[in-house]
Every structure is written in C-alpha cells, then in structure tokens.
Design an enzyme around this catalytic site. Structure first.
Site, PDB file in Angstrom:
ATOM      1  N   GLU A 212       0.834  -1.206   0.000  1.00  0.00           N
ATOM      2  CA  GLU A 212       0.000   0.000   0.000  1.00  0.00           C
ATOM      3  C   GLU A 212       0.867   1.254   0.000  1.00  0.00           C
ATOM      4  OE1 GLU A 212      -1.702  -2.871   1.191  1.00  0.00           O
ATOM      5  OE2 GLU A 212      -2.696  -2.242  -0.619  1.00  0.00           O
ATOM      6  N   THR A 269       3.617  -7.744  -3.090  1.00  0.00           N
ATOM      7  CA  THR A 269       4.269  -8.278  -1.891  1.00  0.00           C
ATOM      8  C   THR A 269       3.670  -9.635  -1.512  1.00  0.00           C
ATOM      9  OG1 THR A 269       2.754  -6.898  -0.632  1.00  0.00           O
ATOM     10  CG2 THR A 269       4.995  -6.084  -0.926  1.00  0.00           C
ATOM     11  N   ASN A 289      -1.271  -7.378  -4.125  1.00  0.00           N
ATOM     12  CA  ASN A 289      -1.838  -6.405  -5.057  1.00  0.00           C
ATOM     13  C   ASN A 289      -0.785  -5.475  -5.644  1.00  0.00           C
ATOM     14  OD1 ASN A 289      -2.188  -5.415  -2.081  1.00  0.00           O
ATOM     15  ND2 ASN A 289      -2.014  -3.553  -3.297  1.00  0.00           N
ATOM     16  N   ASP A 334      -7.022  -4.109  -5.088  1.00  0.00           N
ATOM     17  CA  ASP A 334      -6.338  -4.665  -3.905  1.00  0.00           C
ATOM     18  C   ASP A 334      -6.728  -6.134  -3.712  1.00  0.00           C
ATOM     19  OD1 ASP A 334      -4.777  -4.903  -1.635  1.00  0.00           O
ATOM     20  OD2 ASP A 334      -6.182  -3.878  -0.304  1.00  0.00           O
ATOM     21  N   ASN A 421      -9.845 -12.657   3.887  1.00  0.00           N
ATOM     22  CA  ASN A 421      -8.566 -11.984   4.054  1.00  0.00           C
ATOM     23  C   ASN A 421      -7.494 -12.993   4.469  1.00  0.00           C
ATOM     24  OD1 ASN A 421      -6.509  -9.912   5.063  1.00  0.00           O
ATOM     25  ND2 ASN A 421      -8.073  -8.609   4.179  1.00  0.00           N
ATOM     26  N   TRP A 422      -6.598 -12.640   5.369  1.00  0.00           N
ATOM     27  CA  TRP A 422      -5.466 -13.533   5.722  1.00  0.00           C
ATOM     28  C   TRP A 422      -5.897 -14.665   6.650  1.00  0.00           C
ATOM     29  CZ3 TRP A 422      -4.639 -14.404  10.753  1.00  0.00           C
ATOM     30  CH2 TRP A 422      -5.247 -13.501  11.632  1.00  0.00           C
ATOM     31  N   HIS A 641      -6.555   5.114  13.902  1.00  0.00           N
ATOM     32  CA  HIS A 641      -7.503   5.636  14.899  1.00  0.00           C
ATOM     33  C   HIS A 641      -8.960   5.488  14.465  1.00  0.00           C
ATOM     34  CE1 HIS A 641      -4.595   7.219  17.762  1.00  0.00           C
ATOM     35  NE2 HIS A 641      -3.869   7.618  16.734  1.00  0.00           N
TER      36      HIS A 641
HETATM   37 CA    CA Z   1      -3.119  -4.700  -0.002  1.00  0.00          CA
END
Ligand code: CA
Length: 736
Positions: A212, A269, A289, A334, A421-422, A641
C-alpha cells in the site's frame, strides 16, 4: 539401522521428554535441555511424517500442505460440550494478535504485537522465555494492517521470526537467545514483515508487506544455520533500464506497459501465504496487489501485470519460477492472492487430482492442478460484481467493465478487505470440505484524480471522498448492516457451499478442523466456538471477552488433547472501521488461551466502567477548513484511529482525549511525544496549520458524538453505537 549417534540422540530426547513431563525434578537448565533436544529433531522428516505424532503442531499449517487439520479426536462433536479453559496467559498486548502457535513436545511458540516471541508451557501456560526484537515503534506507521505478526517457524533447535522492521531473526529454541539476524529489506523503503517464515529444505523463506505504501515485492530464502541469503524471487519487474534479475522478470516485464511503476515499487508483496509439496519439489507463493491499486495509475498501457495477484510455484532449490496462475489479471482492487493456500489430493471427475486451493480476496474459490498450474474450476464463494465468472477454457475472469471504474465511483463486491482476508482456512479430508472465514462487504472504488507518489505515504491511489463516513446515523446504520461475515463449508469438487453459519459481524477468526468432526473458530463478537464439521451445527461456545482473529491449533501432552488460540482483536478492518464499536464488554487485552475436556480455569471478567466522552476544547473552523481537516484525518490518521474518529478499541479513541492531550496536541501529533508507544510524529507531513485542521475535525467529531449520545439514536441504532457512548475499560494500560 541405528547408529551409536542416533541412539545417543534418542536417549537424550527421551531423557529430555521425561524431564519436561515432570518425571524428574525440573530446573530451568533441564527444561532448556529438553526443549533443545526436542526441537533439534524438527526437520522435514518429522514435518512430513506429522500424522505419526498428532500431538504436535510442527509447522505453520501443521503440515506443509497447510490443511490445518488435526488428527486428534478426543475432543469431538460428542465430547466438546465438556470443553473448558485449561489455562490462559496474558500477552500484555493491546493490539491485534494473529499468530498460529507452533507446538513441539509440549512447548508452545507464538508471537504477539511488535514481533515479540513467546515460549510457553503447553500444560500450564507458564512463560518459559520471551524475546523482544525491539522494533522501532515509529516503523508502525508503515504497517497498513496493524503491528501484527502471524507466527514463527521451528527447525533444528531454532525459532525463526520476521520482524515488523524487516529483519529475520534466528533464536535458540531453548532460551530465546539470538543466534543470528539479517536485514531482509531496503530500510529506505516502507517494507514490513507480518507473515510467518516457512522452512523448506534447510532454507528459511520469508516475504514482506508494504504494497500500500510503495515497495517492490519479493521472497527470499536464507540458510537456516548461517542466515546467508541463498536466493531471491522478485514478484514484479523493476527499472526497465536495468537488466532482468531472472527469466521470470523478463516474462513479467512484457505484461506491464507505460507508467513509472518501478519508482513507486509496483507492489506484489508476498506477505503471508506459502505452501510446499516435497514430492513435486514446488514451493507455492501467494502474491499481493499492485501499487497503486488502479492499473491505470501504474501501467496505463494495460496488461496483466505479472505476478500481481498470482500463485507462483517456485523451485525451492534456486527460487526459479516453474509455473504461475494469476487470479486477477490487471489487478485494480487490492485483490491479493496472498490468502491461505491448501494442498490436497481429491477425486474430480473420477480422477485423483493433486490440487492447490485458494479463496483469494477477489471472491472466487479456485481449484488448480498443483503439478502445473492448470485451471480446474472456480466459483464465487461470496457476492461478486467485478466479474461474471471464470472462463473454464482460458481460466481468466470475464470482467464487468464498469468495475474498473475508468471514471467516477464503482461500488464493487468484494471490498478491498476481500471475500476472505489472511485469516487461515482449513480442509477436512473426512468431510472433503474447505472451510472459509468469509467476509461480505462492498467498497466504493474511485481513482484519485491527481494521484502523485509520496514516498512513505499510503500510495493506493484511491480517492478517499467516497470512503468518507456518511454524516447521518441512518446512513451509518445502513453501512454497518452491509458488512457481514460467515463461516462457510465449501465443497471444492462440486464448487458450492455445503453449509454456512451466519455470524453477528464480520472479520472473524481463522480456522482449525479436527478428526473429531469439528471446526473451531473465534468470532469478532468475543466468543470461541466449535461447529460440527459435517453440518455446521454449533456444538460449543465460550466467551473470551475479546474479538479473535487468529487461527486455533490442537496438540496433546501425555495423551490429553488441547485446543489453543491467541485472542486479541485487531487488524486492518478493526483499526479502520472502528468496529465492533465496543460491543458488550469486549476488551483489547491479548491472551493465549488453551482449552481441554474438563478444563476449569476461569477468565477474569473484564473490568468495565462507564465513562462519558469528555467535553473537548473549542476549535473554530470554517466549513471548508473542517472538510480539509476531515480529508487530512482520513489520509494520515484513520488507518489506525478509525474512520470518523471511532477507534476499533485497540488504538486510542481520539474522541476520549483528555484535556491534557488536547493541550499538547502538537507535541504529540507533530513532535512525536508518544513515538515509543507507536504514535509517530507527523512534523514532516503536517504543518502547524494542517495539524490544527485535523485537531478541529477530531473535536468536531467528539462534539457530534456527545450530541448523538444524548439523543435517542443509541437506543434506536445499537449496532452503530454499541456501547461507545459510555462504556470504557477502566485502568487500561498504556498502549504497548
Ligand atoms: Ca493490499
């Protein structure tokens, strides 16, 4: 034939195991000797024969095929009702915990935030040793998705960990002492490591993150003993004026066109997923991505942009490419293919196929031939509107053109968080199902019209305007209602869902399945649960007072089965969306938890009290200034945040800033007064005037929240407010 040497080693192991089992009086020295002896023999032989020792969890996915299936069955669909907490151990972390523990002969090796490593006694939870790589906390600003770590690898008496600031460290498994460490990255670039290393053929394999922010992805293999680099596989082409590093890069370069992607890095990555087939001698790498996200901004001439969003099979001896399959050609959303990959041998159309399975972010569940990368099948496992289907002849997606949003905004399913996701999946050979911790969510994609690369910044190139939180409570309620999560049992042969458990919210934990016909999952609503693997029926659940994102493991000591999970709410979704809005009595104190049949330990009830949002100071801003402050906040602050100044609870919620923090705003925000706890100074980025605009926006949101909290809205829309108006954890320790 047993040689004298092997007999000696075996005797040492037996003595050591006896010592750790408590048959002899245990001293720190005898325990260290026992750990040294039992971990010394963790090699390919033991990992490949893991089913012969089901009481251990020797590798990240238990075995190289990454199935995350435990052959243990004492805890099963019939007995699981008796499951209770055996022990818990406080990690002292307040941010996301994502590690899969490695368990070797009763010792649990795991990681916490800031890449810290822990070794605990698997029977009692007692800490044996702890290692802190002392990651400079300012590096946390390059961690898109929290300062997390997904675990260690154990090999020949050593424990390997990748650190957030890009080091690979080898520790003595017996003591946690550093044996060697090596820097795996260019420290001038915002690389991070959050993934677990894998050890294959005496090589420690590690990738990195940073896609990113602007990096060029690669995977490196290091000699386990010396830390010397053996090979590096780049995932995207570099500067075209320089020679290609490999034939793979020569091939990849033909699929990029125009633009100056190499200055930004290009992305790609490999930050999490690997699998290994020792028979085929293939190491599978999941690639991430592109940077920026939209292909128009990095490769305006088009092209597939290899090896973004691809599964690449490498020869682990030299890191050369053997085959690749790209899940999302010309990646723009992404849509990483860094998600968990599972190897299995399954019968398809009457033929036994060696397959690799993945549910990448793009929403399709893929079954490929892992010998050569041939496409077998793919179907959508969540709602998808960027492609109609995957063409079975070409293996390529048939896209819906509007999803590329050449102009304006497109609301696309799945979101940048992915259909998955992961959070690790699991595969149960008995049911034949792959289990998916699925996410249902859309994302308003728009290109930033005036995108300019800014070193070290979030360089996704997306226009934040459509992402700004809606102003009305009704619209926020609709937004939250659209974020869903479920556990799916997926039949990879029929390519359809066998059953589903709809969860109260999204971003639920990774999975473990067992020969006891069970699937274990921690949920974002603060429960750890077991479901029947064949039907999805809820068999057991227990409150743990924090959302769980990590995947559980199972192990046994002296024949007694345990299920362990590291519990600590966090990750990108948590930080950015501010969910789950302080639901109930959820806290953010990290813990390692172990359960067994008849376990009687009790988790302390969280010490929660009622605190109102303090009245902030007045900062007068014009409407235009407020809009500027909002945009600056969402550019530089919200990824930790929280959007709309609502924190996901693991990083301070700025609405609750005390008067003292307001008065020291610039000392903290610009000068970096809290850098040692992970809040970097933004002096180089935010001038005093800009800092004031952000402060004014934060104050505006705090005042708006106070007004809303005094209205009927919290009662009308509990899903939006949760307990955020009044409930806070007392005596929360300083962020660590
Ligand atoms: Ca990403």
């Amino acid at each position: 034939m047993l040689t004298l040497k092997t007999i000696t080693v075996q005797m040492a192991v037996l003595a050591a195991v006896a010592a750790i089992s408590g048959c002899e009086r245990e001293t720190p020295q005898s325990r260290a000797d026992a750990i040294r002896a039992s971990t010394a023999s963790v090699t390919a032989t033991r990992i490949q024969a893991a089913d012969a020792e089901p009481g251990n969890w020797l590798a990240h996915g238990r075995t190289y095929d990454e199935q995350r299936h435990s052959p243990l069955s004492d805890i099963n669909a019939e007995t699981v009702a008796e499951l209770g907490l055996a022990w818990y151990w406080d990690t002292s972390d307040t941010r996301g915990l994502e590690a899969t523990p490695i368990v070797v002969d009763g010792v649990v090796f795991t990681t916490g935030t800031w890449s810290r490593v822990y070794a605990n006694d698997g029977r009692t939870g007692e800490l044996i040793w702890r290692y802190d790589p002392e990651v400079p906390k300012a590096w946390g600003k390059y961690a898109c998705c929290d300062v997390v770590n997904r675990g260690v690898a154990v090999w020949k008496g050593r424990v390997f960990v990748g650190t957030l600031d890009g080091r690979l460290v080898a520790l003595d498994a017996a003591t946690g002492d550093v044996v060697w460490e090596t820097l795996t990255i260019d420290p001038e670039r915002p690389y991070t490591i959050t993934g677990a290393p894998r050890v294959v053929k005496d090589l420690v394999v590690i990738g990195n993150g940073g896609g990113e922010y602007g990096v060029r992805g690669y995977v490196t293999a290091y000699d386990w003993e010396t830390g010397e680099e053996r090979w590096r596989f780049w995932t995207v082409p570099g500067d075209p004026s320089q020679p290609f590093e490999s034939p793979a890069m020569e091939l990849a370069a033909t699929t990029w066109s125009g633009g100056n992607w190499w200055e930004i890095g290009g992305g790609g990555t490999a930050w999490d997923s690997f699998a290994f087939d020792p028979d085929l001698n293939l190491l599978y790498v999941g690639v991430g991505n592109g940077t920026p996200w939209n292909r128009d901004l990095r490769s305006p001439g088009g092209g597939d942009n290899l090896f973004l969003a691809s599964i690449v099979a490498l020869n682990p001896d030299d890191g050369s490419r053997v085959w690749h399959y790209q899940t999302t050609p010309g990646e723009t959303w992404d849509y990483t293919a860094t998600q968990h990959m599972i190897l299995a041998d399954i019968e398809i159309d009457g033929t036994n196929r060696k397959v690799i399975m993945q549910a990448p972010k793009n929403g399709f569940f893929y079954v490929l031939d892992r010998t050569n990368g041939e496409f077998i099948s793919a179907e959508a496992y969540v709602p998808v509107n960027w492609a109609t289907h995957i063409d079975p002849t070409t293996g390529r997606p048939v896209e819906i053109p509007e999803a590329r949003h050449p102009e304006g905004t497109a609301l696309v399913y799945p979101s940048a968080h992915g259909g998955h996701n992961w959070h690790p999946m699991a595969y149960n050979p008995a049911t034949g199902y792959a289990y998916i911790p699925a996410i249902e969510m859309a994302f308003p994609y728009a290109k930033k019209p005036d995108f300019e690369y800014l070193p070290g910044a979030f360089n996704s190139g997306i226009d934040l305007t459509p992402l700004l939180p809606p102003k009305t409570v009704e619209a926020r309620a609709a937004m939250f209602a659209s974020m869903k999560g479920h556990l799916a049992a997926w039949d990879p042969v029929a390519q359809k869902e066998a059953w589903r458990v709809q969860h109260p919210s999204t971003w639920n934990g990774g999975l473990l399945t067992t020969a006891g016909n069970l699937v274990f999952q921690g949920r974002s609503d603060g429960y750890f649960a077991a479901y029947a693997a064949d039907t999805g029926e809820l068999k057991w659940e227990s409150p743990v007072y924090t959302g769980i994102v990590a995947a559980p493991v199972s192990y046994a000591i002296d024949g007694e089965q345990y299920v362990a999970v590291i519990a600590g709410w966090g990750g990108s979704f948590t930080l950015f969306t501010g969910a789950p809005r302080h639901k109930g009595n959820l806290i953010s104190e990290g813990r390692l938890l172990a359960f067994k049949l008849g376990g009687e330990a009790l988790l302390p009830e969280p010490d929660v009290t009622h605190v109102n949002i303090p009245e902030p100071p007045d900062i007068e801003l014009s409407e235009a200034e407020l809009a500027q402050g909002e945009m600056l906040y969402h550019t530089w602050c919200s990824s930790c945040h929280g959007s709309d100044v609502h924190s996901g609870s693991s990083v301070p919620d700025l609405k609750y800033l005390p008067a003292a923090a307001h008065s020291r705003w610039n000392v903290i925000v610009r000068e970096g007064a809290y850098e040692t706890v992970g809040m970097p100074g933004f002096k180089e980025i935010l001038g005093e005037a800009e800092s004031r605009l952000v402060h004014g926006y934060v104050v505006n949101r705090a005042k708006a929240a106070i007004a809303e909290c005094q209205s009927d809205y919290p009662k009308q829309y509990p899903e939006v407010f949760g307990t955020a108006c009044t409930k806070r954890v007392v005596a929360a320790a300083a962020p660590r």
